[in-house]
Design a protein around this motif. Structure first.
Motif, PDB file in Angstrom:
ATOM      1  N   VAL A   8       0.954  -0.965  -0.058  1.00 22.68           N
ATOM      2  CA  VAL A   8       0.004   0.127   0.014  1.00 22.68           C
ATOM      3  C   VAL A   8       0.904   1.130  -0.014  1.00 22.68           C
ATOM      4  O   VAL A   8       1.809   1.235   0.843  1.00 22.68           O
ATOM      5  CB  VAL A   8      -0.938   0.119   1.228  1.00 22.68           C
ATOM      6  CG1 VAL A   8      -1.853   1.201   1.087  1.00 22.68           C
ATOM      7  CG2 VAL A   8      -1.894  -1.403   1.426  1.00 22.68           C
ATOM      8  N   LEU A   9       0.637   2.066  -0.842  1.00 23.10           N
ATOM      9  CA  LEU A   9       1.542   3.504  -1.089  1.00 23.10           C
ATOM     10  C   LEU A   9       0.767   4.527  -0.388  1.00 23.10           C
ATOM     11  O   LEU A   9      -0.644   4.736  -0.597  1.00 23.10           O
ATOM     12  CB  LEU A   9       1.786   3.850  -2.502  1.00 23.10           C
ATOM     13  CG  LEU A   9       2.594   2.516  -3.097  1.00 23.10           C
ATOM     14  CD1 LEU A   9       2.646   3.068  -4.780  1.00 23.10           C
ATOM     15  CD2 LEU A   9       4.038   2.435  -2.547  1.00 23.10           C
ATOM     16  N   VAL A  99       3.047  -0.909   3.998  1.00 21.61           N
ATOM     17  CA  VAL A  99       2.627   0.374   3.594  1.00 21.61           C
ATOM     18  C   VAL A  99       3.983   1.177   3.541  1.00 21.61           C
ATOM     19  O   VAL A  99       4.839   1.209   4.279  1.00 21.61           O
ATOM     20  CB  VAL A  99       1.663   0.965   4.763  1.00 21.61           C
ATOM     21  CG1 VAL A  99       1.338   2.650   4.447  1.00 21.61           C
ATOM     22  CG2 VAL A  99       0.631   0.493   5.092  1.00 21.61           C
ATOM     23  N   VAL A 100       4.293   1.701   2.299  1.00 26.25           N
ATOM     24  CA  VAL A 100       5.263   2.509   2.058  1.00 26.25           C
ATOM     25  C   VAL A 100       5.026   3.748   2.121  1.00 26.25           C
ATOM     26  O   VAL A 100       3.887   4.421   1.150  1.00 26.25           O
ATOM     27  CB  VAL A 100       6.062   2.072   0.920  1.00 26.25           C
ATOM     28  CG1 VAL A 100       7.173   3.047   0.300  1.00 26.25           C
ATOM     29  CG2 VAL A 100       6.240   0.633   0.757  1.00 26.25           C
ATOM     30  N   TYR A 101       5.368   4.741   3.096  1.00 28.02           N
ATOM     31  CA  TYR A 101       5.355   6.424   2.725  1.00 28.02           C
ATOM     32  C   TYR A 101       6.252   6.883   1.538  1.00 28.02           C
ATOM     33  O   TYR A 101       7.384   6.895   2.230  1.00 28.02           O
ATOM     34  CB  TYR A 101       5.334   6.928   4.066  1.00 28.02           C
ATOM     35  CG  TYR A 101       5.474   8.278   4.336  1.00 28.02           C
ATOM     36  CD1 TYR A 101       4.951   9.220   3.368  1.00 28.02           C
ATOM     37  CD2 TYR A 101       6.233   8.819   5.406  1.00 28.02           C
ATOM     38  CE1 TYR A 101       5.085  10.574   3.589  1.00 28.02           C
ATOM     39  CE2 TYR A 101       6.419  10.177   5.688  1.00 28.02           C
ATOM     40  CZ  TYR A 101       5.858  11.268   4.684  1.00 28.02           C
ATOM     41  OH  TYR A 101       6.081  12.438   4.657  1.00 28.02           O
ATOM     42  N   LEU A 102       5.734   7.665   0.539  1.00 25.32           N
ATOM     43  CA  LEU A 102       6.663   8.198  -0.174  1.00 25.32           C
ATOM     44  C   LEU A 102       6.854   9.467   0.008  1.00 25.32           C
ATOM     45  O   LEU A 102       5.513  10.396   0.297  1.00 25.32           O
ATOM     46  CB  LEU A 102       5.967   7.957  -1.614  1.00 25.32           C
ATOM     47  CG  LEU A 102       5.924   6.481  -2.263  1.00 25.32           C
ATOM     48  CD1 LEU A 102       5.374   6.562  -3.753  1.00 25.32           C
ATOM     49  CD2 LEU A 102       7.075   5.729  -2.401  1.00 25.32           C
ATOM     50  N   GLU A 143       2.959   7.075  10.942  1.00 24.90           N
ATOM     51  CA  GLU A 143       2.289   6.322  11.976  1.00 24.90           C
ATOM     52  C   GLU A 143       1.995   4.865  11.149  1.00 24.90           C
ATOM     53  O   GLU A 143       2.107   3.819  11.827  1.00 24.90           O
ATOM     54  CB  GLU A 143       1.083   7.098  12.337  1.00 24.90           C
ATOM     55  CG  GLU A 143       0.136   6.065  13.261  1.00 24.90           C
ATOM     56  CD  GLU A 143      -0.930   6.680  13.764  1.00 24.90           C
ATOM     57  OE1 GLU A 143      -2.265   5.715  13.472  1.00 24.90           O
ATOM     58  OE2 GLU A 143      -1.200   7.916  13.977  1.00 24.90           O
ATOM     59  N   VAL A 144       1.329   5.053   9.866  1.00 21.41           N
ATOM     60  CA  VAL A 144       1.121   3.736   9.373  1.00 21.41           C
ATOM     61  C   VAL A 144       2.146   2.849   8.363  1.00 21.41           C
ATOM     62  O   VAL A 144       1.845   1.968   7.905  1.00 21.41           O
ATOM     63  CB  VAL A 144      -0.184   4.235   8.155  1.00 21.41           C
ATOM     64  CG1 VAL A 144      -1.235   4.638   8.855  1.00 21.41           C
ATOM     65  CG2 VAL A 144       0.264   5.148   7.250  1.00 21.41           C
ATOM     66  N   ALA A 145       3.304   3.698   8.220  1.00 24.49           N
ATOM     67  CA  ALA A 145       4.272   3.248   7.257  1.00 24.49           C
ATOM     68  C   ALA A 145       5.040   2.298   8.137  1.00 24.49           C
ATOM     69  O   ALA A 145       5.542   2.178   9.004  1.00 24.49           O
ATOM     70  CB  ALA A 145       5.451   4.363   7.015  1.00 24.49           C
ATOM     71  N   THR A 146       5.401   1.039   6.953  1.00 17.05           N
ATOM     72  CA  THR A 146       6.223  -0.055   7.423  1.00 17.05           C
ATOM     73  C   THR A 146       7.603   0.431   6.932  1.00 17.05           C
ATOM     74  O   THR A 146       8.611   0.259   7.568  1.00 17.05           O
ATOM     75  CB  THR A 146       6.059  -1.288   6.644  1.00 17.05           C
ATOM     76  OG1 THR A 146       4.293  -1.587   6.684  1.00 17.05           O
ATOM     77  CG2 THR A 146       6.677  -2.617   6.761  1.00 17.05           C
ATOM     78  N   ALA A 147       7.930   1.420   5.684  1.00 19.07           N
ATOM     79  CA  ALA A 147       8.712   1.855   5.382  1.00 19.07           C
ATOM     80  C   ALA A 147       8.674   3.261   4.888  1.00 19.07           C
ATOM     81  O   ALA A 147       7.513   3.615   4.277  1.00 19.07           O
ATOM     82  CB  ALA A 147       9.422   0.806   4.061  1.00 19.07           C
TER      83      ALA A 147
END
Length: 172
Positions: A8-9, A99-102, A143-147
């Motif tokens: 999820v991005l 979840v990846v936070y760009l 908060e939601v990011a895995t990376a």
């Protein structure tokens, strides 16, 4: 058991979620889905039109439903709209997902989006509004990011590779 997206991005508007999402899906041999596109298809009008005609609360309700549906149905790469993380239920649903936070800074946002009026939340004083949006949202993305994958000065291909590396995913 419900389907689980492989990735999820999340991130601000203009960061490249759609571009990177499509590249990730291609490299992983998976499907790609964008909740903003789901909303546009379901409503038959643009997100900007929904904001103008119905207001932000109406859009956020549509967005929440679209995200919850996509999280339950889609097994590939899923890109969420920039404001999807504002909803506490959505953030709770993202727990346990990859979840990846760009991430990007305001100067990169200016270069990429031109911070134009087609972005309804940035219609007046776009630089200041973008900074304010990021101040309100950055901690939610984190908060939601895995990376967290910085995108500043990187090509979409470099960002895609960084996301694969961060999640330790193997290409198809």
């Amino acid at each position: 058991m419900s389907a689980v997206p492989a990735v999820v991005l999340v991130g601000p508007m203009g960061v490249g979620k759609s571009t990177v999402g499509r590249l990730l899906a291609e490299r992983l041999g998976l499907g790609y889905r964008d909740t903003d596109e789901d909303i546009v298809a379901a409503e038959g009008c643009t997100i900007a039109e929904i904001f103008v005609d119905e207001g932000e609360p109406a859009f956020r309700a549509l967005e929440k439903r679209a995200v919850h549906t996509a999280l339950a149905e889609h097994e590939g790469v899923l890109a969420l709209g920039g404001g999807a993380v504002l909803d506490a239920d959505t953030r709770a649903l993202l727990a346990g997902h990859r979840v990846v936070y760009l991430a990007m800074d305001v100067e990169e946002a200016v270069k990429r989006t031109g911070l134009n009026a087609a972005r309804p939340l940035l219609a007046v004083n776009p630089r200041r509004q973008w900074r304010e949006l990021m101040e309100a949202r950055r901690h939610l993305y984190e908060e939601v990011a895995t990376a967290v994958v910085p995108t500043d000065g990187r090509t979409p291909e470099e960002v895609t590779q960084a996301a694969l590396d961060a999640l330790e995913l193997k290409e198809a």
